[in-house]
Each structure stands twice: as structure tokens, then as C-alpha cells.
Enzyme design. Structure first.
Site, mmCIF file in Angstrom:
data_model
loop_
_atom_site.group_PDB
_atom_site.id
_atom_site.type_symbol
_atom_site.label_atom_id
_atom_site.label_comp_id
_atom_site.label_asym_id
_atom_site.label_seq_id
_atom_site.Cartn_x
_atom_site.Cartn_y
_atom_site.Cartn_z
ATOM 1 N N ALA A 1 0.865 -1.206 -0.146
ATOM 2 C CA ALA A 1 -0.102 0.103 0.063
ATOM 3 C C ALA A 1 0.865 1.117 0.228
ATOM 4 O O ALA A 1 2.046 1.122 0.359
ATOM 5 C CB ALA A 1 -0.983 0.052 1.222
ATOM 6 N N GLY B 1 0.666 -4.939 0.831
ATOM 7 C CA GLY B 1 -0.636 -5.024 0.237
ATOM 8 C C GLY B 1 -0.501 -5.686 -1.097
ATOM 9 O O GLY B 1 -1.233 -6.354 -1.749
ATOM 10 N N GLU C 1 -0.802 -9.386 -0.372
ATOM 11 C CA GLU C 1 -2.194 -9.492 -0.030
ATOM 12 C C GLU C 1 -3.083 -9.530 -1.329
ATOM 13 O O GLU C 1 -3.868 -10.393 -1.468
ATOM 14 C CB GLU C 1 -2.681 -8.565 0.778
ATOM 15 C CG GLU C 1 -2.130 -8.431 2.318
ATOM 16 C CD GLU C 1 -2.224 -7.231 3.120
ATOM 17 O OE1 GLU C 1 -2.015 -6.059 2.542
ATOM 18 O OE2 GLU C 1 -3.058 -7.367 4.303
ATOM 19 N N GLU D 1 4.456 -4.860 7.289
ATOM 20 C CA GLU D 1 3.902 -3.625 8.020
ATOM 21 C C GLU D 1 4.384 -3.351 9.137
ATOM 22 O O GLU D 1 4.408 -2.252 9.587
ATOM 23 C CB GLU D 1 2.475 -4.087 7.992
ATOM 24 C CG GLU D 1 1.830 -4.078 6.605
ATOM 25 C CD GLU D 1 1.614 -5.487 5.765
ATOM 26 O OE1 GLU D 1 2.546 -6.218 6.209
ATOM 27 O OE2 GLU D 1 0.953 -5.198 4.801
#
Ligand code: COA
Length: 260
Positions: free
Chosen positions: A66, A111, A114, A134
């Protein structure tokens, strides 16, 4: 003309979606999440599309996570909304009615991993590195990482990746079952194309039946999953493709599936 955040290209029934922010290692900002959501919504409706391949632009990254610059400014409420937005996209991909292949051409972090884990199949370059870093940012995975990694690779691997934040190489990802296949980086595009081409020729309703059953089975008790499989199996007998597939076998010829 500005470059789109997401490129889309069709080759026959194969649609390739390419996250296109190579100078930011294809990091997912809110606008890119929205572009992906719109692209998957569109591909779900388009009968000409039978397989989707998802990848990242450039040679360095699939998706490096992200967008950290965007997240750095978020409030708690906005952070929750960002997670919900990402999770909605991941869910759309996971429940997508046609096979989705992640072509992991480099870093798949945060992300990015993911996103890859929400896809149905993952094929990685031997140079790829995957992880959930993260915690290094004082964060936790927010697009389903703690849950999908747990289901893909088990508790020990999930805790190792999410607690240490350290990336793993493609060979270890294969050993853990996080990816289906690893190929030399130079062969990734062709290996993915061959995999996608095979799926594009398969019976779409049968593929959908498998996707639905496996997805349902991941979320329910064995008895319920078996009952669902029986119902889906019965439903296949109402399709033209099932008649064509069985007849073609008996006539020793290649079937032609129409998706009906
Ligand atoms: N969000 C926003 N920008 C990112 C990004 C992310 N997740 N990952 C990389 N970028 C940007 C960098 O800020 C840099 O931008 P700049 O050139 O404008 O400064 C550019 O992409 C290139 O990255 P850089 O760090 O210079 O490349 P590198 O080869 O030195 O390192 C990584 C590659 C993947 C190890 C490193 O970029 C990294 O650790 N990225 C973050 C991974 C992460 O924590 N993801 C989870 C987020 S929740």
C-alpha cells in the site's frame, strides 16, 4: 497524456491488468485501488474475458505494498476506510467468477502480497521477494494478509512473516505453498501465458464451479462444503459444455467449450 494507473490488454480471452506506477514500485494508493476495483467489476461482466492475469509494470516489482506516503497522513477513521476499500477489492478478486492469476514479477510486499494471495493462482519469477513488512512501519496487514496467509501457509509461517516483517525469496514461498510455481524471470511471461491459455480453453462454467466450491469450502464445515459440491456437480449436467466435454472424450476429439 498521463499514464493510466492500471493498464489493460486483451489477448484472445485473456485479459492482463498491469498496475502501472513503476516509479513507486506499483504501490497501491487509493486511486489505484479504485482503478483495480473498476477493472475487476468490468472483467466479471465481460463474457469475452475468461481468465485475468494481474501483474506490475517494470521488472522490479509486482506491487511493493500500500502507498506508504498516502497512509502516513491518514486518521484512524480514514485508515479503517482504506483497509475496508482494500479488503473489498481483495474479496472481489477472491470471489471472481473466472480464474485470476497473479504474475509476480518482483517485490510482492504488504498490500502486494495481499493482492497476490487474493488471486486464485500465483506464478512467481525466481527473483521475486515476498513479505508482510507492515510491522516495520508500526502497522499490521490491513488487506487480509493475516487471514489469507494463515489459510494458505498456516500459523507458523504467518506469524514468522507478519511478526518479523522479513521478506522471503520465491523458493521459500514455493516451499510454504504461498506460490504455485516459480520460474526463471526471463520465462515468467511465457509460462504465465501458457497457463492462462489453457484455462481460457477450459469450460468456463466448470471453472466457475470449482472456484465457487473451493471458496465456499474455505469458509464452512466439511459437511456443508460437500453438500455444496454435490449441488454444483448436479448443476453441471444442465450445461452444454458438460455434454460437449463428455461427447468429445468419447469421440476422441478436442472439446470446444462455449460457456453455456
Ligand atoms: N509506498 C509508497 N512508495 C513506495 C513504496 C510503498 N509501499 N515502496 C516503494 N516506494 C517508492 C519509494 O519511496 C521510492 O520512491 P522515490 O523514488 O520517489 O523516493 C520508489 O518507490 C523506489 O523505491 P526504493 O525504496 O528507492 O527502492 P529500493 O530498491 O531501494 O527498495 C524496497 C525496494 C521494496 C525494499 C523498498 O522500496 C521498500 O521497502 N518498500 C516498502 C515496502 C513496504 O513496507 N510495503 C508495505 C507497505 S504497507
Amino acid at each position: 497524456m498521463t499514464e493510466p494507473l492500471l493498464r489493460s490488454a486483451d489477448e484472445g480471452a485473456i485479459r492482463t491488468l498491469t498496475v502501472n506506477r513503476p516509479d513507486k514500485l506499483n504501490a497501491l494508493n487509493a486511486a489505484t485501488l479504485d482503478a483495480l476495483q473498476a477493472a475487476f467489476d468490468d472483467a466479471a461482466q465481460d463474457a469475452a474475458v475468461r481468465v485475468v492475469v494481474l501483474t506490475g509494470a517494470g521488472t522490479k516489482a509486482f506491487v511493493a505494498g500500500a502507498d506508504i506516503a498516502e497512509m502516513a497522513e491518514l486518521t484512524a477513521v480514514a485508515g479503517r476506510d482504506f483497509s475496508a476499500r482494500g479488503q473489498r477489492l481483495m474479496r472481489s478478486i477472491e470471489t471472481f467468477p473466472k480464474p485470476v492469476i497473479a504474475m509476480i514479477n518482483g517485490f510482492a510486499l504488504g498490500g502486494g502480497l495481499e493482492l497476490a494471495m487474493a488471486c486464485h493462482l500465483r506464478i512467481a519469477a525466481d527473483s521475486a521477494r515476498l513479505g508482510q513488512p507492515e510491522v516495520n512501519l508500526g502497522l499490521i496487514p490491513g488487506f487480509g494478509g493475516t487471514q489469507r496467509l494463515l489459510r494458505l501457509a498456516g500459523r507458523a509461517a504467518t506469524l514468522e512473516l507478519c511478526l518479523t516483517g522479513a521478506p522471503i525469496d520465491a523458493a521459500r514461498a514455493l516451499a510454504l505453498g504461498v506460490v504455485n510455481r516459480v520460474v526463471p524471470a526471463a520465462e515468467l511471461a511465457e509460462a504465465t501465458r501458457a497457463l492462462a491459455a489453457g484455462l481460457a480453453e477450459a469450460a468456463p462454467l466448470a471453472l466457475r464451479g470449482v472456484l465457487d466450491c473451493v471458496h465456499a469450502g474455505g469458509e464452512c464445515a466439511l459437511g456443508e462444503g460437500l453438500a455444496y459440491e454435490t449441488a454444483q456437480f448436479g448443476l453441471m449436467f444442465a450445461t452444454e459444455d458438460m455434454r460437449e466435454g463428455t461427447r468429445a472424450f468419447l469421440e476422441r476429439r478436442k472439446p470446444r467449450f462455449a460457456g453455456r
